[in-house]
Design an enzyme around this catalytic site. Sequence first.
Site, PDB file in Angstrom:
ATOM      1  CE  LYS A  32      -2.274   7.558   7.249  1.00  0.00           C
ATOM      2  NZ  LYS A  32      -3.128   6.447   6.951  1.00  0.00           N
ATOM      3  CE  LYS A  53      -3.278   3.013   0.894  1.00  0.00           C
ATOM      4  NZ  LYS A  53      -4.036   3.606  -0.212  1.00  0.00           N
TER       5      LYS A  53
HETATM    6  P1  NAD Z   1     -11.478   9.632   7.978  1.00  0.00           P
HETATM    7  O1  NAD Z   1     -10.716  10.526   8.881  1.00  0.00           O
HETATM    8  O2  NAD Z   1     -12.487  10.213   7.042  1.00  0.00           O
HETATM    9  O3  NAD Z   1     -12.245   8.506   8.834  1.00  0.00           O
HETATM   10  C1  NAD Z   1     -11.759   7.957  10.029  1.00  0.00           C
HETATM   11  C2  NAD Z   1     -12.955   7.616  10.914  1.00  0.00           C
HETATM   12  O4  NAD Z   1     -12.461   7.002  12.103  1.00  0.00           O
HETATM   13  C3  NAD Z   1     -13.757   8.859  11.352  1.00  0.00           C
HETATM   14  O5  NAD Z   1     -15.151   8.644  11.141  1.00  0.00           O
HETATM   15  C4  NAD Z   1     -13.448   8.978  12.842  1.00  0.00           C
HETATM   16  O6  NAD Z   1     -14.513   9.527  13.600  1.00  0.00           O
HETATM   17  C5  NAD Z   1     -13.190   7.523  13.203  1.00  0.00           C
HETATM   18  N1  NAD Z   1     -12.408   7.363  14.422  1.00  0.00           N
HETATM   19  C6  NAD Z   1     -11.323   8.084  14.826  1.00  0.00           C
HETATM   20  N2  NAD Z   1     -10.873   7.604  15.996  1.00  0.00           N
HETATM   21  C7  NAD Z   1     -11.687   6.555  16.329  1.00  0.00           C
HETATM   22  C8  NAD Z   1     -11.718   5.645  17.423  1.00  0.00           C
HETATM   23  N3  NAD Z   1     -10.831   5.708  18.423  1.00  0.00           N
HETATM   24  N4  NAD Z   1     -12.682   4.699  17.438  1.00  0.00           N
HETATM   25  C9  NAD Z   1     -13.595   4.606  16.423  1.00  0.00           C
HETATM   26  N5  NAD Z   1     -13.620   5.448  15.361  1.00  0.00           N
HETATM   27  C10 NAD Z   1     -12.665   6.396  15.323  1.00  0.00           C
HETATM   28  O7  NAD Z   1     -10.376   8.800   7.181  1.00  0.00           O
HETATM   29  P2  NAD Z   1     -10.580   8.033   5.788  1.00  0.00           P
HETATM   30  O8  NAD Z   1     -10.237   8.945   4.683  1.00  0.00           O
HETATM   31  O9  NAD Z   1     -11.858   7.301   5.815  1.00  0.00           O
HETATM   32  O10 NAD Z   1      -9.346   6.996   5.887  1.00  0.00           O
HETATM   33  C11 NAD Z   1      -9.388   5.862   6.738  1.00  0.00           C
HETATM   34  C12 NAD Z   1      -8.146   5.032   6.470  1.00  0.00           C
HETATM   35  O11 NAD Z   1      -8.159   4.597   5.104  1.00  0.00           O
HETATM   36  C13 NAD Z   1      -6.838   5.791   6.680  1.00  0.00           C
HETATM   37  O12 NAD Z   1      -5.895   4.929   7.231  1.00  0.00           O
HETATM   38  C14 NAD Z   1      -6.460   6.228   5.266  1.00  0.00           C
HETATM   39  O13 NAD Z   1      -5.074   6.421   5.127  1.00  0.00           O
HETATM   40  C15 NAD Z   1      -6.977   5.060   4.454  1.00  0.00           C
HETATM   41  N6  NAD Z   1      -7.350   5.377   3.064  1.00  0.00           N
HETATM   42  C16 NAD Z   1      -8.095   6.486   2.754  1.00  0.00           C
HETATM   43  C17 NAD Z   1      -8.451   6.729   1.425  1.00  0.00           C
HETATM   44  C18 NAD Z   1      -9.284   7.928   1.021  1.00  0.00           C
HETATM   45  O14 NAD Z   1      -9.378   8.210  -0.199  1.00  0.00           O
HETATM   46  N7  NAD Z   1      -9.880   8.662   1.931  1.00  0.00           N
HETATM   47  C19 NAD Z   1      -8.056   5.839   0.419  1.00  0.00           C
HETATM   48  C20 NAD Z   1      -7.329   4.710   0.773  1.00  0.00           C
HETATM   49  C21 NAD Z   1      -6.986   4.486   2.091  1.00  0.00           C
END
Ligand code: NAD
Length: 294
Positions: free
Chosen positions: A235, A166
């Site tokens: 990150k 990734k």
């Molecule tokens: P985001 O910040 O939109 O979502 C994270 C969610 O986790 C939020 O709803 C938040 O409230 C929740 N959260 C935070 N702390 C928490 C806890 N202690 N317990 C339960 N819930 C908690 O992030 P995202 O964009 O959805 O990304 C999530 C993961 O996927 C990351 O690791 C990111 O690098 C990866 N990712 C994101 C994308 C993208 O396009 N957004 C693409 C591929 C991978």
Amino acid sequence: MPIGFIGLGNMGLPMARRLVDAGHDIVAFDTCSDALARLGAPAATSPRDVADRAETVLASLPNPAVCLEVATGSAGVIEGARVKRYVDLSTVGRPTAAQIHELLAQRDIVALDSPVSGGVSGAERGVLALMVSGPRAEFDDLEPVLNALGHPCYLGDTPGSAQTMKLVNNILAANVLVATAEAVVMGVKAGLDPAIMIDVLNAGSGATSASRDKFPRAILPRTFDYGFATGLMVKDVRLYLEEARALGVTVELAETVGRLWEAAAASQGADSDFTSVIKPFEEAAGVTVRPARR
Ligand code: NAD
């Protein structure tokens, strides 16, 4: 038996919805109650509560510290009575994935790391690339669930291998977005129409995932709403650099790209959309990448 889902953010919410649409019962948890309400599935009160109610628990969380706490903290999945399998869809890097795997194994919980690629639209359409490492038999069992989210690819049974894959993917995505931003700003400064530039790039050898997708969707219309935070890209670049340096391989290009992402996070804010990375280039050149009216 329901499937547990923790973290209903930009990626988690559409992924959880895909599972509901595929006929799975979901029990969900997020620290943000609005996110839970948007899914409309039964809500748990903590990661532990999810793991008390589901044998398989998936998580999509923002960073390694949160992932570690949710998986192995005092109110974490590790304390759940029913959980047998924990699948981390987040990008956390190899050392954190290995640590989670080791701690959960002490309680007979199998961990699979399964970071994803394809963005919010890929999550909504169920066409994500899912990179999975962990025991092969568990992957085979889980495949029907993962098929609802996209295309699962098995990387092997070494914990964290999928995280390495990734990070390789994301350093390239990070490279081409800043490279395309810098080059398009140069063209605009020289008087070219950015919409025509993007058409030409996409028909020619300069096409990138940025010119094909990020520019038309979020930069040319000036919406900056692709759905991935600048802080999350920072990150991922940091995680890549840490792993590459530990391996002793060359990181000259990644270091330069990393500096540009760090500067974008400092000037635009970590919560800004990552397509905002073009704004410092625009400001330095004194131009805006806006298509001419036709
Ligand atoms: P985001 O910040 O939109 O979502 C994270 C969610 O986790 C939020 O709803 C938040 O409230 C929740 N959260 C935070 N702390 C928490 C806890 N202690 N317990 C339960 N819930 C908690 O992030 P995202 O964009 O959805 O990304 C999530 C993961 O996927 C990351 O690791 C990111 O690098 C990866 N990712 C994101 C994308 C993208 O396009 N957004 C693409 C591929 C991978």
